[in-house]
Design a protein around this motif. Structure first.
Motif, PDB file in Angstrom:
ATOM      1  N   GLU A  34       0.649  -0.984   0.063  1.00 43.95           N
ATOM      2  CA  GLU A  34      -0.046   0.062  -0.045  1.00 43.95           C
ATOM      3  C   GLU A  34       1.133   1.332  -0.112  1.00 43.95           C
ATOM      4  O   GLU A  34       0.604   2.197  -0.804  1.00 43.95           O
ATOM      5  N   THR A  35       2.033   1.121   0.733  1.00 42.76           N
ATOM      6  CA  THR A  35       2.902   2.371   0.775  1.00 42.76           C
ATOM      7  C   THR A  35       3.486   2.921  -0.440  1.00 42.76           C
ATOM      8  O   THR A  35       3.660   3.789  -0.965  1.00 42.76           O
ATOM      9  N   SER A  36       3.910   1.589  -0.992  1.00 43.92           N
ATOM     10  CA  SER A  36       4.664   1.800  -2.294  1.00 43.92           C
ATOM     11  C   SER A  36       3.879   2.077  -3.330  1.00 43.92           C
ATOM     12  O   SER A  36       4.088   3.007  -4.385  1.00 43.92           O
ATOM     13  N   ALA A  37       2.492   1.709  -3.368  1.00 41.69           N
ATOM     14  CA  ALA A  37       1.461   1.828  -4.506  1.00 41.69           C
ATOM     15  C   ALA A  37       1.223   3.653  -4.432  1.00 41.69           C
ATOM     16  O   ALA A  37       1.148   4.150  -5.192  1.00 41.69           O
ATOM     17  N   PHE A  38       0.996   3.987  -2.901  1.00 40.46           N
ATOM     18  CA  PHE A  38       0.653   5.325  -2.715  1.00 40.46           C
ATOM     19  C   PHE A  38       1.739   6.242  -3.530  1.00 40.46           C
ATOM     20  O   PHE A  38       1.608   7.121  -3.942  1.00 40.46           O
ATOM     21  N   ARG A  39       3.105   5.757  -3.078  1.00 38.78           N
ATOM     22  CA  ARG A  39       4.160   6.725  -3.755  1.00 38.78           C
ATOM     23  C   ARG A  39       4.136   6.832  -5.254  1.00 38.78           C
ATOM     24  O   ARG A  39       4.232   7.564  -5.773  1.00 38.78           O
ATOM     25  N   ALA A  40       4.006   5.311  -5.806  1.00 41.01           N
ATOM     26  CA  ALA A  40       3.680   5.353  -7.321  1.00 41.01           C
ATOM     27  C   ALA A  40       2.660   6.265  -7.745  1.00 41.01           C
ATOM     28  O   ALA A  40       2.799   7.021  -8.766  1.00 41.01           O
ATOM     29  N   LEU A  41       1.581   6.204  -7.156  1.00 37.33           N
ATOM     30  CA  LEU A  41       0.313   7.169  -7.723  1.00 37.33           C
ATOM     31  C   LEU A  41       0.941   8.504  -7.447  1.00 37.33           C
ATOM     32  O   LEU A  41       0.366   9.285  -8.404  1.00 37.33           O
ATOM     33  N   GLN A  42       1.378   8.857  -6.301  1.00 37.81           N
ATOM     34  CA  GLN A  42       1.410  10.252  -6.257  1.00 37.81           C
ATOM     35  C   GLN A  42       2.577  10.935  -7.335  1.00 37.81           C
ATOM     36  O   GLN A  42       2.553  12.028  -7.526  1.00 37.81           O
ATOM     37  N   SER A  43       3.613  10.029  -7.656  1.00 36.56           N
ATOM     38  CA  SER A  43       4.581  10.389  -8.544  1.00 36.56           C
ATOM     39  C   SER A  43       4.058  10.357  -9.853  1.00 36.56           C
ATOM     40  O   SER A  43       4.869  10.594 -11.024  1.00 36.56           O
ATOM     41  N   GLY A  44       2.635   9.727 -10.168  1.00 36.17           N
ATOM     42  CA  GLY A  44       2.502   9.852 -11.588  1.00 36.17           C
ATOM     43  C   GLY A  44       2.962   8.578 -12.497  1.00 36.17           C
ATOM     44  O   GLY A  44       2.834   8.478 -13.586  1.00 36.17           O
ATOM     45  N   ARG A  45       3.407   7.231 -11.760  1.00 38.90           N
ATOM     46  CA  ARG A  45       3.751   6.054 -12.476  1.00 38.90           C
ATOM     47  C   ARG A  45       3.008   5.040 -12.334  1.00 38.90           C
ATOM     48  O   ARG A  45       3.533   4.075 -12.976  1.00 38.90           O
ATOM     49  N   VAL A  46       1.666   5.497 -12.460  1.00 41.03           N
ATOM     50  CA  VAL A  46       0.829   4.385 -12.619  1.00 41.03           C
ATOM     51  C   VAL A  46      -0.179   4.794 -13.639  1.00 41.03           C
ATOM     52  O   VAL A  46      -1.222   5.584 -13.518  1.00 41.03           O
ATOM     53  N   PRO A  47       0.066   3.937 -15.103  1.00 43.26           N
ATOM     54  CA  PRO A  47      -1.158   4.292 -16.199  1.00 43.26           C
ATOM     55  C   PRO A  47      -2.545   4.157 -15.539  1.00 43.26           C
ATOM     56  O   PRO A  47      -2.875   3.055 -15.129  1.00 43.26           O
ATOM     57  N   GLY A  48      -3.399   4.912 -15.929  1.00 43.09           N
ATOM     58  CA  GLY A  48      -4.729   4.853 -15.702  1.00 43.09           C
ATOM     59  C   GLY A  48      -5.040   5.413 -14.505  1.00 43.09           C
ATOM     60  O   GLY A  48      -6.531   5.305 -13.913  1.00 43.09           O
ATOM     61  N   ALA A  49      -4.541   5.950 -13.473  1.00 40.94           N
ATOM     62  CA  ALA A  49      -4.625   6.184 -12.199  1.00 40.94           C
ATOM     63  C   ALA A  49      -4.766   7.857 -12.253  1.00 40.94           C
ATOM     64  O   ALA A  49      -4.174   8.733 -12.920  1.00 40.94           O
ATOM     65  N   ARG A  50      -6.122   8.155 -11.549  1.00 38.39           N
ATOM     66  CA  ARG A  50      -6.138   9.794 -11.359  1.00 38.39           C
ATOM     67  C   ARG A  50      -6.614  10.024  -9.796  1.00 38.39           C
ATOM     68  O   ARG A  50      -7.041   9.272  -9.020  1.00 38.39           O
ATOM     69  N   ASN A  51      -6.349  11.145  -9.387  1.00 34.56           N
ATOM     70  CA  ASN A  51      -6.645  11.559  -8.108  1.00 34.56           C
ATOM     71  C   ASN A  51      -7.932  12.535  -8.301  1.00 34.56           C
ATOM     72  O   ASN A  51      -7.788  13.313  -8.922  1.00 34.56           O
ATOM     73  N   VAL A  52      -9.028  11.838  -7.693  1.00 36.71           N
ATOM     74  CA  VAL A  52     -10.325  12.540  -7.750  1.00 36.71           C
ATOM     75  C   VAL A  52     -10.759  12.953  -6.333  1.00 36.71           C
ATOM     76  O   VAL A  52     -11.136  12.374  -5.639  1.00 36.71           O
ATOM     77  N   ALA A  53     -10.603  14.478  -6.193  1.00 40.95           N
ATOM     78  CA  ALA A  53     -11.352  14.873  -4.857  1.00 40.95           C
ATOM     79  C   ALA A  53     -10.577  14.084  -3.636  1.00 40.95           C
ATOM     80  O   ALA A  53     -10.834  13.823  -2.489  1.00 40.95           O
ATOM     81  N   GLY A  54      -9.184  14.164  -3.942  1.00 38.30           N
ATOM     82  CA  GLY A  54      -8.225  13.596  -2.829  1.00 38.30           C
ATOM     83  C   GLY A  54      -8.402  11.959  -2.608  1.00 38.30           C
ATOM     84  O   GLY A  54      -7.779  11.430  -1.698  1.00 38.30           O
TER      85      GLY A  54
END
Length: 69
Positions: free
Chosen positions: A24-44
């Protein structure tokens, strides 16, 4: 939306982590850095469109063979 996991949006880093093969921690870091195709931050909150993520692993028609990376 159907129950097929390839046709859905998965919400939250904890749910996204096993799909992308990370903790979960590694995924969160990857999400925040924009390294996950298809991921978007919607309203936090992070959402992952699973078909877009999986499609990022498909070969493209513009791939050039014999070119060193």
């Amino acid at each position: 939306m159907s129950n097929n996991s390839q046709d859905e949006i998965v919400w939250g880093a904890a749910a996204i982590a096993p799909i992308i093969g990370r903790t979960e921690t590694s995924a969160f870091r990857a999400l925040q850095s924009g390294r996950v195709p298809g991921a978007r931050n919607v309203a936090g909150r992070w959402g992952l469109h699973v078909p877009t993520f999986l499609a990022s692993f498909e070969p493209t028609a513009t791939a050039r063979h014999g070119v060193a990376a």
